[in-house]
Design a protein around this motif. Structure first.
Motif, PDB file in Angstrom:
ATOM      1  N   SER A   1       0.831  -1.206   0.000  1.00 46.98           N
ATOM      2  CA  SER A   1       0.000   0.000   0.000  1.00 46.98           C
ATOM      3  C   SER A   1       0.864   1.255   0.000  1.00 46.98           C
TER       4      SER A   1
ATOM      5  N   LYS B   1       0.051   5.762   0.273  1.00 49.00           N
ATOM      6  CA  LYS B   1      -0.921   6.848   0.322  1.00 49.00           C
ATOM      7  C   LYS B   1      -0.281   8.081  -0.285  1.00 49.00           C
TER       8      LYS B   1
ATOM      9  N   SER C   1      -8.761   8.465 -10.697  1.00 50.06           N
ATOM     10  CA  SER C   1      -9.855   8.721  -9.769  1.00 50.06           C
ATOM     11  C   SER C   1     -10.093  10.214  -9.685  1.00 50.06           C
TER      12      SER C   1
ATOM     13  N   THR D   1     -17.388  10.634  -5.930  1.00 45.79           N
ATOM     14  CA  THR D   1     -16.095  10.134  -6.387  1.00 45.79           C
ATOM     15  C   THR D   1     -16.301   9.210  -7.587  1.00 45.79           C
TER      16      THR D   1
ATOM     17  N   TYR E   1     -13.919   6.222 -10.055  1.00 41.49           N
ATOM     18  CA  TYR E   1     -12.692   5.442 -10.167  1.00 41.49           C
ATOM     19  C   TYR E   1     -12.628   4.750 -11.517  1.00 41.49           C
TER      20      TYR E   1
ATOM     21  N   LYS F   1     -10.748   0.263  -9.152  1.00 46.14           N
ATOM     22  CA  LYS F   1     -11.955   0.214  -8.324  1.00 46.14           C
ATOM     23  C   LYS F   1     -11.822  -0.893  -7.273  1.00 46.14           C
TER      24      LYS F   1
ATOM     25  N   ARG G   1      -9.662  -0.963  -4.936  1.00 43.63           N
ATOM     26  CA  ARG G   1      -8.304  -0.976  -4.373  1.00 43.63           C
ATOM     27  C   ARG G   1      -7.845   0.409  -3.955  1.00 43.63           C
TER      28      ARG G   1
ATOM     29  N   THR H   1      -8.720   4.533  -2.921  1.00 43.46           N
ATOM     30  CA  THR H   1      -9.725   5.399  -2.315  1.00 43.46           C
ATOM     31  C   THR H   1      -9.237   6.843  -2.346  1.00 43.46           C
TER      32      THR H   1
ATOM     33  N   SER I   1      -9.823  10.840  -1.260  1.00 41.54           N
ATOM     34  CA  SER I   1     -10.458  11.640  -0.215  1.00 41.54           C
ATOM     35  C   SER I   1      -9.853  13.031  -0.228  1.00 41.54           C
TER      36      SER I   1
ATOM     37  N   LEU J   1      -4.836   9.923  -2.062  1.00 39.46           N
ATOM     38  CA  LEU J   1      -5.167   8.713  -2.802  1.00 39.46           C
ATOM     39  C   LEU J   1      -4.554   7.539  -2.051  1.00 39.46           C
ATOM     40  N   GLN J   2      -5.401   6.775  -1.382  1.00 35.05           N
ATOM     41  CA  GLN J   2      -4.961   5.575  -0.704  1.00 35.05           C
ATOM     42  C   GLN J   2      -4.970   4.433  -1.701  1.00 35.05           C
TER      43      GLN J   2
ATOM     44  N   ASN K   1      -4.195   0.476  -2.230  1.00 29.38           N
ATOM     45  CA  ASN K   1      -3.989  -0.826  -1.604  1.00 29.38           C
ATOM     46  C   ASN K   1      -3.879  -1.910  -2.671  1.00 29.38           C
TER      47      ASN K   1
END
Length: 126
Positions: free
Chosen positions: A17, A19, A49, A58, A60, A65, A67, A69, A71, A81-82, A84
């Motif tokens: 991961s 961020k 995204s 939001t 994606y 999509k 994976r 996120t 915010s 942008l997180q 994962n």
């Protein structure tokens, strides 16, 4: 001067991961939708995204999509942008971008982007 500065990129193993952060300055972030784009070596830049100006909506790309996120914190003038479950095909330079346009079901296209960041590289490799 309006400015977007990305950070948080780096080298990560598959399945890991990261961020990403995008710091905005010199303009009213809360008036702009923000998109994350990426450009892999030898490929065209693509939208990943996006998030509406107040964070209500939001979108994606199908490839991320479930994976990734997106915010935002308008008070801190930050967008995130997180990422994962990263895959080697996620390797790219990631850019954040600001647009006054929001289409609802799709992200702003490049021609309506007002401001671009300079990018942060993400390498997914073992």
């Amino acid at each position: 001067q309006p400015q977007l500065v990305e950070s948080g990129g780096g080298l990560v193993q598959p399945g890991g991961s990261l961020k990403l952060s995008c710091a905005a300055s010199g303009f009213s972030l809360d008036l702009y939708a923000i998109g994350w784009f990426r450009q892999a070596p030898g490929k065209e830049r693509e939208g990943v995204s996006c998030i509406s100006n107040r964070g209500v909506s939001t979108n994606y790309a199908d490839s991320v999509k479930g994976r990734f996120t997106i915010s935002r914190d308008n008070a801190k003038k930050m967008v995130y942008l997180q990422m994962n479950s990263l895959k080697p095909e996620d390797t790219a330079v990631y850019y954040c971008a600001a647009s006054r346009y929001w289409y609802g079901s799709s992200c702003p296209v490049e021609r309506v982007i007002a401001y671009w960041g300079s990018g942060t590289p993400v390498v997914v490799a073992s």
